[in-house]
Design a protein around this motif. Structure first.
Motif, PDB file in Angstrom:
ATOM      1  N   ASP A 451       0.819  -1.219   0.000  1.00  0.00           N
ATOM      2  CA  ASP A 451       0.000   0.000   0.000  1.00  0.00           C
ATOM      3  C   ASP A 451       0.853   1.269   0.000  1.00  0.00           C
ATOM      4  O   ASP A 451       0.340   2.383   0.072  1.00  0.00           O
ATOM      5  CB  ASP A 451      -0.960   0.007   1.190  1.00  0.00           C
ATOM      6  CG  ASP A 451      -0.225  -0.113   2.534  1.00  0.00           C
ATOM      7  OD1 ASP A 451       1.027  -0.025   2.540  1.00  0.00           O
ATOM      8  OD2 ASP A 451      -0.903  -0.319   3.550  1.00  0.00           O
ATOM      9  N   ARG A 452       2.194   1.102  -0.056  1.00  0.00           N
ATOM     10  CA  ARG A 452       3.132   2.208  -0.173  1.00  0.00           C
ATOM     11  C   ARG A 452       2.952   3.259   0.911  1.00  0.00           C
ATOM     12  O   ARG A 452       3.057   4.459   0.677  1.00  0.00           O
ATOM     13  CB  ARG A 452       3.011   2.882  -1.550  1.00  0.00           C
ATOM     14  CG  ARG A 452       3.187   1.949  -2.732  1.00  0.00           C
ATOM     15  CD  ARG A 452       4.520   1.238  -2.716  1.00  0.00           C
ATOM     16  NE  ARG A 452       4.672   0.319  -3.840  1.00  0.00           N
ATOM     17  CZ  ARG A 452       5.662  -0.538  -3.970  1.00  0.00           C
ATOM     18  NH1 ARG A 452       6.594  -0.610  -3.031  1.00  0.00           N
ATOM     19  NH2 ARG A 452       5.728  -1.344  -5.007  1.00  0.00           N
ATOM     20  N   ASP A 453       2.675   2.789   2.140  1.00  0.00           N
ATOM     21  CA  ASP A 453       2.504   3.750   3.231  1.00  0.00           C
ATOM     22  C   ASP A 453       3.798   3.934   4.025  1.00  0.00           C
ATOM     23  O   ASP A 453       3.818   4.613   5.050  1.00  0.00           O
ATOM     24  CB  ASP A 453       1.376   3.308   4.162  1.00  0.00           C
ATOM     25  CG  ASP A 453       1.670   2.001   4.883  1.00  0.00           C
ATOM     26  OD1 ASP A 453       2.689   1.338   4.535  1.00  0.00           O
ATOM     27  OD2 ASP A 453       0.882   1.622   5.768  1.00  0.00           O
ATOM     28  N   GLY A 454       4.880   3.311   3.566  1.00  0.00           N
ATOM     29  CA  GLY A 454       6.173   3.469   4.238  1.00  0.00           C
ATOM     30  C   GLY A 454       6.384   2.554   5.402  1.00  0.00           C
ATOM     31  O   GLY A 454       7.409   2.640   6.082  1.00  0.00           O
ATOM     32  N   ASN A 455       5.437   1.666   5.676  1.00  0.00           N
ATOM     33  CA  ASN A 455       5.580   0.707   6.772  1.00  0.00           C
ATOM     34  C   ASN A 455       5.438  -0.713   6.234  1.00  0.00           C
ATOM     35  O   ASN A 455       4.670  -0.966   5.299  1.00  0.00           O
ATOM     36  CB  ASN A 455       4.517   0.940   7.843  1.00  0.00           C
ATOM     37  CG  ASN A 455       4.756   2.226   8.607  1.00  0.00           C
ATOM     38  OD1 ASN A 455       5.888   2.518   8.993  1.00  0.00           O
ATOM     39  ND2 ASN A 455       3.696   3.001   8.803  1.00  0.00           N
ATOM     40  N   MET A 456       6.193  -1.607   6.848  1.00  0.00           N
ATOM     41  CA  MET A 456       6.043  -3.023   6.531  1.00  0.00           C
ATOM     42  C   MET A 456       5.408  -3.703   7.726  1.00  0.00           C
ATOM     43  O   MET A 456       6.038  -3.811   8.790  1.00  0.00           O
ATOM     44  CB  MET A 456       7.403  -3.666   6.219  1.00  0.00           C
ATOM     45  CG  MET A 456       7.928  -3.347   4.842  1.00  0.00           C
ATOM     46  SD  MET A 456       9.445  -4.265   4.460  1.00  0.00           S
ATOM     47  CE  MET A 456      10.594  -3.523   5.617  1.00  0.00           C
ATOM     48  N   THR A 457       4.178  -4.141   7.565  1.00  0.00           N
ATOM     49  CA  THR A 457       3.495  -4.800   8.673  1.00  0.00           C
ATOM     50  C   THR A 457       3.678  -6.309   8.573  1.00  0.00           C
ATOM     51  O   THR A 457       4.049  -6.852   7.522  1.00  0.00           O
ATOM     52  CB  THR A 457       1.998  -4.471   8.648  1.00  0.00           C
ATOM     53  OG1 THR A 457       1.412  -5.048   7.469  1.00  0.00           O
ATOM     54  CG2 THR A 457       1.772  -2.975   8.660  1.00  0.00           C
ATOM     55  N   ALA A 458       3.399  -6.988   9.692  1.00  0.00           N
ATOM     56  CA  ALA A 458       3.469  -8.450   9.696  1.00  0.00           C
ATOM     57  C   ALA A 458       2.488  -9.039   8.691  1.00  0.00           C
ATOM     58  O   ALA A 458       2.772 -10.032   8.018  1.00  0.00           O
ATOM     59  CB  ALA A 458       3.187  -8.983  11.098  1.00  0.00           C
TER      60      ALA A 458
END
Length: 702
Positions: A451-458
């Protein structure tokens, strides 16, 4: 190779709800060195490119577990010990006693005769080298033992060849009788074969039997290998390790926040060679390899997948004009996967004057669309047009240099999971930025951060791994960084500030964790001895991805490890012979499905047993055994007795008949009562893994 196997895993004491709780952690490991070499080019003197790399297996089982359960197999690289047990799978039998199984005890280390059987689980102590080892924890056969374990019996001196001291070798053909007393007329306790080594005492014509040397098959014993425990060991001489060889078992590890220990394995692969140079050389080399080496189909982003329809067949194949979807990422697919598809999932359209051969493959759950949804449908390969690659071209691989310090990585993680307060974000934000904007995180964001929000979630990571194309991209990353197993205190002390640990506000569990890190590290003691750099910076490769890329085994090909599970006590050389004979002829033998292979090897195991040694049907049958399986002898019991035994004038059985007589009529009956060829019964007895028996079957086989 290097290893560490502790007697008992150490523990780390953590504070849990104001209580001190010791939690165990296995620091046992095995480090194996490998050499990856490209195929040679026929007719070329050029040396193919090669790469030395290492595989690491962490958190293995403690030595105490093996001691407690001798049936657990030991790795072959452990040094040979003295004590063990007969394997539970020992399946030797003695003539006339088919229901009694165990491990044969021989009278000599080579070409010996069986003296008896040891039951599965019997404890033993052995000495010597070679296939057969000398038994040290017994004086001789059980039939000669008195209540205190000493031996009964006397031997005539005329049939003993002196070796040294009280040691002799029997020189009677075929055997020497052991007498209960020191005279020729006393009871015969048993007979010892020619060549048996004995110890005898006393003077005169008869000598008191003190010991009979006995030998057992070393590989049929469990627990006779013992590691050098509680320290790191680097082998002086390399030991060859084949695919499927045992190197250890998974141990237990309990994290500081875990309630119970877990069974786990940490697996790594890394190289100290210049991997960029190796890949560049390999790509050039791959251009010179035969086109037959291009065994991976390259499905570029935008590949068309035709939705399946019920009428698709060789007569009505799919068409690109049918409903279809485009893939959203590159994917390499090996021939082994395509060849292993069911017949109904493959359609071939023959070439014509204006069109090349075309293959259609039904692929389910491999490609995905722009929404990350896995696709099912038909893929078209136009031979000579759809791109193919050689594994040695290292298609899709990237080398990334990662200089992230542990403090940067931890700050990035805490920020991503929302564990920082506003003040901590302000203090440690720069550290987190250095990690997130580095080359490794940037590449991971490209793959994972959908989603290109700058975070990598689990959840995003899990989603990425679930898509074969993205999982393959992750497996193709080669990351150059310092090994975590090289211990330098300042590297971990740098985390104190991020964790808010200080002398005035100590975190007891973090101090405990740093002590665990120190204990579990091994690099500093091993590196120079095995060719690794002291600084610890190496190229880390995805171990599963690396193995899959160069695995050339057909999905139906039988492996050494599989046969070893079916025939656990078989010699490795015998398994290699079977593999060499059968894998190239699976289609010829119609062993082209796993179900057929299961039936085939189940029948073989029923014929030759777990050791694969019974490849020739015994000629020696007792009356009872012949009656159990021969309709002929059940119908003619008197003949069974006459053929199977020789009697004295009083009708007493004095000895077994020679093998040319025993069971002759049974084998003749199998071969059509060919009385004009009296030896045909023996000549056409059951032989081979599948036990072909009888003239007609032999004739058909030839």
């Amino acid at each position: 190779m290097a290893y560490r196997i502790d007697e008992h895993s150490p523990t780390t004491t953590y504070v849990v709800e104001q209580l001190c709780v010791p939690k165990p952690f296995s620091r046992n490991f095995v480090l194996v060195r490998h050499r990856l070499v490209a195929p040679e080019i026929e007719g070329s003197p050029d040396e193919p490119p090669s790469l030395t790399f290492y595989s690491l297996y962490m958190h293995l089982r403690d030595w105490a577990v093996y001691r407690h359960d001798p049936s657990i197999p030991r790795p072959a690289f452990w040094p040979e010990g003295l004590s063990g047990h007969v394997k539970a799978t020992a399946g030797d039998t003695l003539p006339g006693h088919p229901r009694e199984q165990g491990l044969k005890v021989y009278n000599q280390a080579q070409h010996g005769k069986a003296l008896g059987l040891l039951s599965p689980g019997t404890p033993v102590t052995v000495s010597g080298k070679g296939e057969l080892r000398k038994l040290e924890n017994t004086h001789g056969p059980d039939r000669l033992k008195s209540a205190d374990g000493s031996l009964l019996g006397y031997l005539h001196i005329d049939y003993l060849a002196h070796i040294a001291g009280d040691e002799y070798r029997i020189k009677a053909n075929p055997s020497l009788r052991v007498r209960a007393e020191a005279n020729i007329s006393s009871t015969i306790l048993m007979e010892l074969p020619h060549g048996t080594e004995v110890t005898a005492s006393g003077e005169g014509a008869f000598r008191k039997l003190e010991r009979v040397n006995q030998y057992v098959h070393f590989d049929s014993l469990d627990g006779v290998r013992e590691p050098i425990a509680d320290r790191i060991v680097v082998l002086d001489q390399p030991i060859a390790i084949k695919a499927g060889d045992l190197i250890g078992h998974m141990g237990t590890y309990q994290n500081g926040d875990a309630e119970h220990p877990e069974t786990k394995l940490h697996l790594e692969a890394f190289s100290a060679d210049c991997v960029e140079s190796f890949i560049e050389t390999s790509r050039a080399w791959a251009q010179r390899l035969p086109i037959t080496g291009k065994t991976w189909l390259k499905l570029a982003k935008g590949t068309t997948l035709v939705m399946h329809q019920a009428h698709f067949s060789a007569t009505y194949p799919p068409s690109l004009n049918e409903a279809n979807t485009l893939s959203d990422a590159d994917l390499l697919v090996p021939d082994s996967l395509l060849n292993g598809l069911p017949a109904e999932n493959k359609i071939t359209i023959a070439a014509t004057a204006d069109r090349k051969t075309c293959h259609w493959y039904r692929l389910d759950g491999l490609l995905h669309d722009a929404n990350g949804t896995l696709l099912n449908g038909w893929l078209r390969e136009e031979v000579g047009i759809t791109p193919r690659v050689n594994p040695w071209s290292w298609e899709g691989y990237d080398v990334i240099f990662n200089d992230d310090a542990p403090g940067q990585s931890l700050a990035s993680f805490f920020r991503a999971v929302g564990q920082f307060s506003e003040g901590e974000l302000e203090r440690h934000g720069d550290l987190a930025d250095k990690s997130d904007k580095g080359p490794l995180k940037s590449r991971l964001y490209d793959i994972i951060d959908r989603d290109r929000d700058g975070n990598m979630t689990a959840a995003e990571l899990q989603s990425a791994i679930g898509l074969p194309a993205h999982a393959q991209s992750l497996a193709q990353l080669i990351v150059h960084y310092e090994s975590e197993w090289r211990h330098t205190p300042h590297k971990w002390d740098a985390l104190d500030e991020v964790l808010d640990h200080s002398a005035s506000t100590p975190l007891r569990n973090w101090l405990a964790e740093k002590e665990r890190i120190k204990q579990i590290s091994w690099w500093n003691e091993v590196a120079l001895k095995v060719g690794l750099p002291v600084h610890g910076r190496v190229y880390h490769l995805h171990p599963v991805g690396l193995g899959a890329r160069f695995l050339v085994v057909s999905p139906l090909e039988i492996t050494f490890a599989q046969l070893k599970m079916i025939f656990p006590t078989a010699d490795d050389s015998d398994i290699d012979v079977v593999l060499g004979e059968i894998n190239g002829r699976l289609s010829e033998f119609k062993l082209d499905t796993r179900l057929r292979q299961r039936h085939f090897f189940a029948q073989i195991k029923g014929e030759v047993g777990s050791s694969m040694r019974g490849v020739s049907e015994s000629w020696e049958y007792s009356r009872e055994v012949l009656r159990s399986f021969s309709a002929y002898y059940r119908a003619y019991p008197i003949e069974a007795e006459e053929d199977g035994y020789l009697k004295d004038k009083q009708g007493r059985i004095v000895r077994r008949a020679n093998q040319r007589n025993v069971g002759r009529k049974h084998f003749q009956r199998l071969n059509g009562n060919r009385e004009s060829f009296p030896d045909d019964g023996y000549n056409f007895r059951g032989r081979g893994l599948i036990q072909i028996t009888g003239y007609e079957k032999y004739n058909g086989f030839m």
